[in-house]
Design an enzyme around this catalytic site. Sequence first.
Site, mmCIF file in Angstrom:
data_model
loop_
_atom_site.group_PDB
_atom_site.id
_atom_site.type_symbol
_atom_site.label_atom_id
_atom_site.label_comp_id
_atom_site.label_asym_id
_atom_site.label_seq_id
_atom_site.Cartn_x
_atom_site.Cartn_y
_atom_site.Cartn_z
ATOM 1 N N TYR A 132 0.752 -1.143 0.112
ATOM 2 C CA TYR A 132 0.007 -0.181 0.232
ATOM 3 C C TYR A 132 0.638 1.826 0.261
ATOM 4 C CZ TYR A 132 -3.086 3.275 1.183
ATOM 5 O OH TYR A 132 -4.473 4.418 1.550
ATOM 6 N N ASP A 175 9.204 3.468 0.626
ATOM 7 C CA ASP A 175 8.302 3.647 1.511
ATOM 8 C C ASP A 175 8.441 3.672 2.572
ATOM 9 O OD1 ASP A 175 6.300 4.908 2.517
ATOM 10 O OD2 ASP A 175 4.713 3.028 0.665
ATOM 11 N N LYS A 207 3.717 10.092 8.155
ATOM 12 C CA LYS A 207 2.346 9.763 10.386
ATOM 13 C C LYS A 207 3.920 9.688 10.755
ATOM 14 C CE LYS A 207 0.540 5.285 8.093
ATOM 15 N NZ LYS A 207 -1.045 5.607 8.466
#
Length: 774
Positions: free
Chosen positions: A477, A572, A600
């Site tokens: 994702y 990522d 995040k």
Amino acid sequence: MQHRLSRQHVVDMCRTMLARGYLKATEGNVSVRVPGHRLYAVTPSNYDYDRMRVEDICLVDFDGKHVPDGSGADLKPSIECGMHANIYRERPDVNAIVHTHQPYASALAFLRKPIPALTDEQVRFLGREVAIIDYAPSGTGFLARNVQKKVASGDNAFIIANHGVVAVGTDPDRAVFNMALLEKVSIAYLLALTSETGKVYTIPTAIREIAFGKLRADEKRIAAQITEAVEPLRVPADEDLPSADATAAAQAADAQTAADAEADAGTAADVEAGTVDAPAAAEVEVPGAESARLGYAISEYPDVDDVMHRLKALTAQPLRGLRHDAMLDVLNYFETKCRASREITDRAKQRIPGGVQHNLAFNYPFPLAIEKADGAYLVDRDGNTYIDFLQAGGPTILGSNYGPVNERVAEVVRASGPVTGLFHEYELKLAEIIHRYMPHVEMYRSLGSGTEAVMAAVRGARAFTGKKMVIKVGGAYHGWSDTMVYGLRVPGTYRMNAKGIPFGATSRTREAFPHDLGQLKRKLVENRLRGGTAAVVVEPVGPESGTRPAPRDFNAGVRELCDEFGALLVFDEVVTGFRLGLGGAAGYFGVTPDLTVLGKAVSGGYPMAGGVGGRSDVMAVFGSGLDGKSGAHIQVGGTLSANPLSCAAGYFAIEEMARTNAPVIAGRAGDRLTRGLQRLIDTYGLPYVAYNQGSIVHLECSGVMLLDMRNPVKLLRENKARKRLMEQMGAAYTAHGIVTLAGSRMYTSMADTDAVIDDALARFDRVFAQVEGV
């Protein structure tokens, strides 16, 4: 005491049968398979069942040999242990055995008359008929072999000539039920025989075969749980679990030692006055040195081959969820204890699609509304307190609502407000502190989220290389942008999980199956014919934060392929950035990406968290300016990107993580949680798989995330059921006071002390004790 649960089952069975009158004094014997071991627990020889204790139950192996464990009772097992051992070897679906001498079935043993198919209930649970086992003296190998031959038929109840009966079951309750059903049909058959000899009618053959087919299907399902299982990880009951407290104490001691040394060295004024020597230039740390010294959250990288072997075994087995009655208790918890959450989220459905704004909040049976977050805990609208292993999806490494950061952020907001639209010093401070700990991030561009950062990284890679193709790992994702919603969650599904996206948006995106360097190379070769590959985007620990864990050398292999084909390597690190350590996954694996995506954790849980950083020459394409005179080659941005609130929060959070070494402490909490879960899985003989990459903890109960298009039939047949089980287990954990990510992933934080983890393990213990077949 070893295998206490299995021994307790034996005692409970004896109590039940005593109460119902099926056992008398010392006659008969009862046993229960020990999950995950070639052992069973059995009643001792010639011992009064009414006085039997758990410690009196004996352990015997599948060769029929007594295995003393030093429990202190030192009793001899039943003389029929050879018979029990033979049954367990022959029938992997059998997990409990009852051998009794109840009167009506014994009468048929003396008559040596088998019981035909009298009712469909009898056939459904006992078999086509209750057969007679040839006579042999009690406790002999002859009798054990005679029994073994008969039980191979798949039936669950037998009459031993001139002796008694044997009833078996998939669990202790079923074995007792089968024994009681046998006595019931024995009474009926004897009455029928004595009423009109020769005129006992049986059920139609077709009905008998349908009922027996259901019995065999159940037996095959249960047998698969044994035959497809792998040897569980053995965690001794007396093993000391890893300690986050000890790591935190050691870090505090090191910090105090450093502070004392700094005080001894004197102040800057002392240096200027000549009373102490100035530090040498060599003592000034280079970027990355401090993150290397602080270490990483992963104390031991998981054995990926072993983890994948266990995960494949999990998906090969039938589902193991909560018993029906236990699941009803879970649903009742939500209905009675979470009424305020239900009321407000039901109202929200009128104004918010689905009733919640974030995908993480879609929980079964309905979302929780949280009122308070503090460290390791969440409190919902109804006042229920939960251990928080969601941690907002991973960013709050320091723990939720961390006071020292909040206080300093509040000062910045009071001075400048949350956003100005112009440059603020904390934009620079954040970029500098990221470079300090991640030296490969030579320049950093703040954006609003991980999704935006991935979009920018892909656009920047295309602009820098002049190539258009992008390759991602299937199942990973990387946000919800048009380009990257491809092979989402399920490898090999291409665009199947993406709606509302034009085909042209993904025409230059390709996916490779997880950790398949050979296929990745083939994709790079194919892309050469299409103009070349701009970037390969990976989650360094594996798709979905390591749900399919990447082999330790995988990233280095990708780096080599990127160099060979002139593609940029994009890490990522939305989850792993700072969570694995201040050097991120790049520091831990020792692999330097060209671009790194952060999100995040880069603002410690504050909003508008994300950005992309990397080599200066690549990052030059992100230069600012409306007309491109400042070096701009591509357009990215956003009014709220790099706002003072988020940048200051990120700077202060990273400072606190360095001061406290929060990533390493959180990692040890993850180690403690994982090892404790492995112990529970072993204790209950469950096929579940627990492993961790530091503070990223995986607990797979259904294996739905391991399904892929290489086996489309299995995917289509099992996807919904396995997803439903994952949701139900997540609800069960919540009902026992633990919030997880979708019931299969947990993030630990610095706030998770040993006491918090031990409390969580006690709660998991209560959930696992309610799983079907335990």
